[in-house]
Design a protein around this motif. Structure first.
Motif, PDB file in Angstrom:
ATOM      1  N   PHE A  17       3.567  14.277   0.325  1.00  0.00           N
ATOM      2  CA  PHE A  17       2.976  13.035  -0.181  1.00  0.00           C
ATOM      3  C   PHE A  17       2.949  13.052  -1.712  1.00  0.00           C
ATOM      4  CE2 PHE A  17       0.246   9.352  -0.246  1.00  0.00           C
ATOM      5  CZ  PHE A  17      -0.622   9.565  -1.309  1.00  0.00           C
ATOM      6  N   GLU A  18       2.508  14.176  -2.273  1.00  0.00           N
ATOM      7  CA  GLU A  18       2.418  14.270  -3.723  1.00  0.00           C
ATOM      8  C   GLU A  18       3.798  14.250  -4.372  1.00  0.00           C
ATOM      9  OE1 GLU A  18      -0.339  17.828  -3.224  1.00  0.00           O
ATOM     10  OE2 GLU A  18      -0.831  17.151  -5.253  1.00  0.00           O
ATOM     11  N   ILE A  19       4.751  14.930  -3.781  1.00  0.00           N
ATOM     12  CA  ILE A  19       6.104  14.971  -4.329  1.00  0.00           C
ATOM     13  C   ILE A  19       6.698  13.559  -4.338  1.00  0.00           C
ATOM     14  CG2 ILE A  19       8.452  15.806  -3.916  1.00  0.00           C
ATOM     15  CD1 ILE A  19       7.140  18.382  -2.769  1.00  0.00           C
ATOM     16  N   ASN A  20       6.521  12.854  -3.234  1.00  0.00           N
ATOM     17  CA  ASN A  20       7.037  11.483  -3.157  1.00  0.00           C
ATOM     18  C   ASN A  20       6.335  10.588  -4.184  1.00  0.00           C
ATOM     19  OD1 ASN A  20       8.508   9.277  -1.681  1.00  0.00           O
ATOM     20  ND2 ASN A  20       6.412   8.585  -1.415  1.00  0.00           N
ATOM     21  N   ARG A  21       5.026  10.713  -4.263  1.00  0.00           N
ATOM     22  CA  ARG A  21       4.248   9.902  -5.206  1.00  0.00           C
ATOM     23  C   ARG A  21       4.678  10.159  -6.645  1.00  0.00           C
ATOM     24  NH1 ARG A  21      -0.892   7.651  -6.753  1.00  0.00           N
ATOM     25  NH2 ARG A  21      -1.686   9.129  -8.258  1.00  0.00           N
ATOM     26  N   ASN A  22       4.925  11.411  -6.944  1.00  0.00           N
ATOM     27  CA  ASN A  22       5.359  11.790  -8.296  1.00  0.00           C
ATOM     28  C   ASN A  22       6.679  11.099  -8.637  1.00  0.00           C
ATOM     29  OD1 ASN A  22       4.887  13.181 -10.691  1.00  0.00           O
ATOM     30  ND2 ASN A  22       5.778  15.093  -9.955  1.00  0.00           N
ATOM     31  N   ASN A  23       7.576  11.050  -7.675  1.00  0.00           N
ATOM     32  CA  ASN A  23       8.878  10.426  -7.907  1.00  0.00           C
ATOM     33  C   ASN A  23       8.748   8.915  -8.081  1.00  0.00           C
ATOM     34  OD1 ASN A  23      10.300  12.852  -7.789  1.00  0.00           O
ATOM     35  ND2 ASN A  23      10.602  12.724  -5.569  1.00  0.00           N
ATOM     36  N   VAL A  24       7.901   8.292  -7.279  1.00  0.00           N
ATOM     37  CA  VAL A  24       7.708   6.831  -7.390  1.00  0.00           C
ATOM     38  C   VAL A  24       7.116   6.484  -8.757  1.00  0.00           C
ATOM     39  CG1 VAL A  24       6.401   4.856  -6.492  1.00  0.00           C
ATOM     40  CG2 VAL A  24       7.479   6.461  -4.897  1.00  0.00           C
ATOM     41  N   ILE A  25       6.123   7.242  -9.167  1.00  0.00           N
ATOM     42  CA  ILE A  25       5.470   6.960 -10.450  1.00  0.00           C
ATOM     43  C   ILE A  25       6.414   7.259 -11.607  1.00  0.00           C
ATOM     44  CG2 ILE A  25       3.553   7.621 -11.960  1.00  0.00           C
ATOM     45  CD1 ILE A  25       1.851   8.001  -9.423  1.00  0.00           C
ATOM     46  N   PHE A  26       7.238   8.273 -11.464  1.00  0.00           N
ATOM     47  CA  PHE A  26       8.244   8.563 -12.491  1.00  0.00           C
ATOM     48  C   PHE A  26       9.165   7.363 -12.683  1.00  0.00           C
ATOM     49  CE2 PHE A  26      10.920  10.809 -15.255  1.00  0.00           C
ATOM     50  CZ  PHE A  26      12.234  10.757 -14.826  1.00  0.00           C
TER      51      PHE A  26
END
Lengths: 325, 135
Positions: free
Chosen positions: A262-271
């Motif tokens: 979840f965090e990895i995906n969120r990090n990519n979306v926010i990037f």
């Protein structure tokens, strides 16, 4: 002169050898192409969050030349924190507080339940489309009253509109947590008697890494264990009140609740939305180097013993010899 | 701890001095203060889209929520996503409440006559000219 049977056979085998040789070369070329393609197109931000089984320390990973964290290699302590501040501020394109709602519609999607937002603290799953705060509201993980900020409206872009610090939250839970610092507990999220808030077993590592990000991105924000500072609300919305904690708990939670999909995906979306990353999701080992006085050497993964084919054969032969004897 | 709840689009505020703020700020995070706060939000969230008059232990809270959660709107901050209007005379010297009304993102006003506080999701208007737009 007609070719003898032997000569014909020789030519036939020569052709087959050539065919086999060409076939082998083609296979090798394809394999080489696949290897090169994979290596050059590998996600440069995805690093292992492998931990030591006993200590929970995350192993150190060097960033490849030219990648996002390359300039952070070999740095520790304040130097590492300062360099990360440079890296994550470089090219940062902040979004206003109103538009962040629409980033969260993607960023906070559950990686288990399709097309549902995973709300922080209570884990409620809700429809992602913004509905004026009925199903979900915006939660400042580092509370907005502790950010030293003057204005936080829908047209404002500042530390309070940083998407990494904002999570979808169930409105009643938002009210319950308010601006409490994080405190000790177990199980489900709840307020604590010391004026704090326990974020819940499944969210404690996430909040820790968000707070580490904020303290790095905005160097006027302070993480502390001082309960007198954390419970003093006389300086809300002022720089003097720009602190959060409790640091020692955050450090423990970072190990106990590891980096998730979840965090990895969120990090990519926010990037993709605001052009910067949370380094403590990509490189969780940086937390030890900055806040726990750990050395890089301590975090290098020990090499596993190499079992060669020869030693295997030797073992097998020895066993066979013994059994025959 | 029980409480009474009233729903209207507007309320008359009698002459007094009032504070508009985040209830999580005005109520101290002590055991006693938190007891009122948790009861307040428990009652409020039964109908969170309305402007409510909640009475807990004879203290009146005129409460509404903003459109999107935390923020600072027209000079008033909230970490709870909600705001209250409270008569200062009702909470003065009450150890469950903050007593310093000069700090933080809050607003105080004094009226010598009746004023009308009205709510249209998710904005507050008071007839003395105070306006809080939260969307």
């Amino acid at each position: 002169m007609a070719k003898s049977k032997v000569q014909k056979k020789i030519e036939k085998y020569q052709k087959m050898s050539k065919t086999k040789l060409i076939g082998t070369l083609v296979v090798l070329l394809i394999a080489a192409f696949v290897y090169i393609y994979t290596a050059t197109n590998e996600d440069p931000f995805t690093y292992s969050s492998e931990q030591d089984a006993e200590t929970g320390l995350y192993y150190y990973h060097y960033a490849d030349n030219g990648t996002y964290y390359y300039q952070a290699n070999d740095l520790v302590g304040e130097q590492l924190k300062s360099q990360l501040n440079v890296i994550i501020n470089n090219g940062f394109a902040g979004i206003d507080y109103g538009d962040v709602r629409y980033v969260l519609e993607d960023a906070d999607l559950s990686t288990i339940y399709a097309a549902k937002l995973w709300n922080i603290y209570d884990g409620e799953l809700v429809d992602p489309i913004w509905d004026s705060g009925v199903s979900w509201a915006r939660e400042h993980v580092w509370p907005n009253s502790r950010l030293g900020v003057e204005r936080v409206g829908n047209t404002d872009t500042n530390q309070a509109s940083d998407a990494h610090n904002l999570r979808a939250i169930t409105p009643t839970v938002n009210s319950s947590r308010s601006n409490r610092f994080y405190s000790d507990g177990s199980g489900a999220a709840t307020t604590t008697d010391d004026g704090g808030y326990y974020p819940g077993d499944e969210h404690k590592g996430d909040v820790a890494r968000i707070l580490f990000y904020m303290a790095t991105m905005y160097d006027f924000l302070t993480l502390t264990d001082d309960i007198n500072v954390l419970t003093n609300e006389n300086f809300n919305y002022e720089l003097e009140g720009a602190n959060m904690g409790r640091l020692s708990l955050l450090l423990a939670w970072h190990r106990e609740d590891p980096v998730s999909e979840f965090e990895i995906n969120r990090n990519n979306v926010i990037f993709n939305a605001q052009a910067n990353r949370n380094p403590f999701i990509d490189h969780p080992e940086y937390v030890h180097l900055i806040w726990e006085d750990t050395s890089i050497e301590t975090l290098i993964k020990p090499e596993e013993p190499i079992e060669t084919a020869f030693s295997d054969i030797w073992k097998e032969t020895s066993i066979l010899w013994i059994s025959i004897s | 701890m029980e409480g009474d709840v009233y729903f209207m689009d507007q309320y008359i505020l009698k002459p007094s001095e009032y504070v508009i703020c985040d209830p999580a700020f005005i109520l101290l995070k002590t055991k006693e203060g938190d007891a009122i706060y948790q009861q307040l939000i428990k009652l409020f969230y039964k109908a969170p889209n309305s402007f409510q008059h909640l009475v807990i232990e004879d203290i009146s809270f005129y409460m509404f929520r903003n459109e999107g959660g935390d923020g600072i709107f027209d000079g008033i901050g909230t970490d709870s996503g909600t705001f209250v209007i409270v008569d200062i005379a009702q909470i003065k010297s009450d150890s469950r409440f903050r007593q310093d009304f000069t700090r933080g993102k809050i607003k105080t006003f004094k009226n010598n006559d009746d004023v009308m506080a009205s709510f249209e999701p998710f904005d507050l208007n008071i007839s003395n000219g105070i306006h809080i737009h939260t969307e």
